[in-house]
Design a protein around this motif. Sequence first.
Motif, PDB file in Angstrom:
ATOM      1  N   HIS A  77       0.890   4.039  -2.988  1.00 23.81           N
ATOM      2  CA  HIS A  77       0.571   5.424  -2.621  1.00 23.81           C
ATOM      3  C   HIS A  77       1.625   6.375  -3.187  1.00 23.81           C
ATOM      4  O   HIS A  77       1.289   7.431  -3.736  1.00 23.81           O
ATOM      5  CB  HIS A  77       0.479   5.549  -1.098  1.00 23.81           C
ATOM      6  N   LYS A  78       2.900   6.012  -3.065  1.00 23.40           N
ATOM      7  CA  LYS A  78       3.985   6.845  -3.603  1.00 23.40           C
ATOM      8  C   LYS A  78       3.893   6.980  -5.118  1.00 23.40           C
ATOM      9  O   LYS A  78       4.309   7.979  -5.684  1.00 23.40           O
ATOM     10  CB  LYS A  78       5.352   6.260  -3.237  1.00 23.40           C
ATOM     11  N   LEU A  79       3.343   5.961  -5.767  1.00 28.79           N
ATOM     12  CA  LEU A  79       3.186   5.988  -7.216  1.00 28.79           C
ATOM     13  C   LEU A  79       1.890   6.694  -7.646  1.00 28.79           C
ATOM     14  O   LEU A  79       1.574   6.751  -8.825  1.00 28.79           O
ATOM     15  CB  LEU A  79       3.196   4.563  -7.776  1.00 28.79           C
ATOM     16  N   GLY A  80       1.130   7.178  -6.655  1.00 34.25           N
ATOM     17  CA  GLY A  80      -0.117   7.861  -6.966  1.00 34.25           C
ATOM     18  C   GLY A  80      -1.260   6.925  -7.297  1.00 34.25           C
ATOM     19  O   GLY A  80      -2.213   7.310  -7.972  1.00 34.25           O
ATOM     20  N   ARG A  96      -4.099   3.882  -5.912  1.00 38.29           N
ATOM     21  CA  ARG A  96      -4.826   3.373  -4.752  1.00 38.29           C
ATOM     22  C   ARG A  96      -4.868   1.847  -4.829  1.00 38.29           C
ATOM     23  O   ARG A  96      -5.302   1.285  -5.831  1.00 38.29           O
ATOM     24  CB  ARG A  96      -6.243   3.923  -4.747  1.00 38.29           C
ATOM     25  N   GLU A 146       0.818  -1.215   0.000  1.00 37.10           N
ATOM     26  CA  GLU A 146       0.000   0.000   0.000  1.00 37.10           C
ATOM     27  C   GLU A 146       0.855   1.270   0.000  1.00 37.10           C
ATOM     28  O   GLU A 146       0.596   2.185  -0.799  1.00 37.10           O
ATOM     29  CB  GLU A 146      -0.979  -0.010   1.177  1.00 37.10           C
ATOM     30  N   PRO A 147       1.895   1.385   0.834  1.00 35.62           N
ATOM     31  CA  PRO A 147       2.726   2.597   0.773  1.00 35.62           C
ATOM     32  C   PRO A 147       3.448   2.771  -0.567  1.00 35.62           C
ATOM     33  O   PRO A 147       3.626   3.892  -1.034  1.00 35.62           O
ATOM     34  CB  PRO A 147       3.746   2.401   1.904  1.00 35.62           C
ATOM     35  N   VAL A 148       3.832   1.672  -1.193  1.00 33.91           N
ATOM     36  CA  VAL A 148       4.492   1.743  -2.501  1.00 33.91           C
ATOM     37  C   VAL A 148       3.525   2.279  -3.541  1.00 33.91           C
ATOM     38  O   VAL A 148       3.845   3.194  -4.307  1.00 33.91           O
ATOM     39  CB  VAL A 148       5.041   0.355  -2.915  1.00 33.91           C
TER      40      VAL A 148
END
Length: 192
Positions: free
Chosen positions: A11-14, A16, A7-9
């Motif tokens: 999120h960093k890529l924009g 969901r 999920e954080p990865v």
Amino acid sequence: AFHYVMEPVFHKLGMRLVSRNMAMGGYGTLHFSAGMADLYGESDFLEWDSAMTEGYKNLHDIDLFNKQAILKGERVPIIFTQYPNNIMEETEGKAWIGNMLPALEVCPLTTSLEQGKDLPWAVRYQRCKEGVDLCYANKQQEKFNAVCWVERKDVENPNFRYNVPKGQASWHPGWRHHQLSSRKRVLIFLKA
């Protein structure tokens, strides 16, 4: 584990990330295949992992699952399965289907109980040398990691009926198998 790592990865890529564990608890996938679009929803990747319930011999049910996955939404998902049947021929090579479940060859070989303790925790007792019976079914070491009660000084032991949670059946692969499978999924998505 997959969602918490990825999920954080995403999120960093924009992007969901929506992940769902649609485990059926002993019911199999045949009846879910018929209503797949409504029950599973849209998906980018899907995994058939119901051998514990349905067995490996009912290839017609698995074939229905794979085909319904392709037909169910706006996007054709990547399907992880050990049993693609003849779907590649039927889709003229357009289906995205593969098997990532076994892949134990990436794990170092366990040759003895003592040597297994020296292996990295994540791969310990996952793959055994022929004749060494420490890795499979009810013989696997460190297979479960759950108890009903952890001793505490501030709370009296409630005398649970069982020492371990129910569901730790001898034939179940255990948490270590699931952790290894999750890590393989994570590596596939990180690589992509």
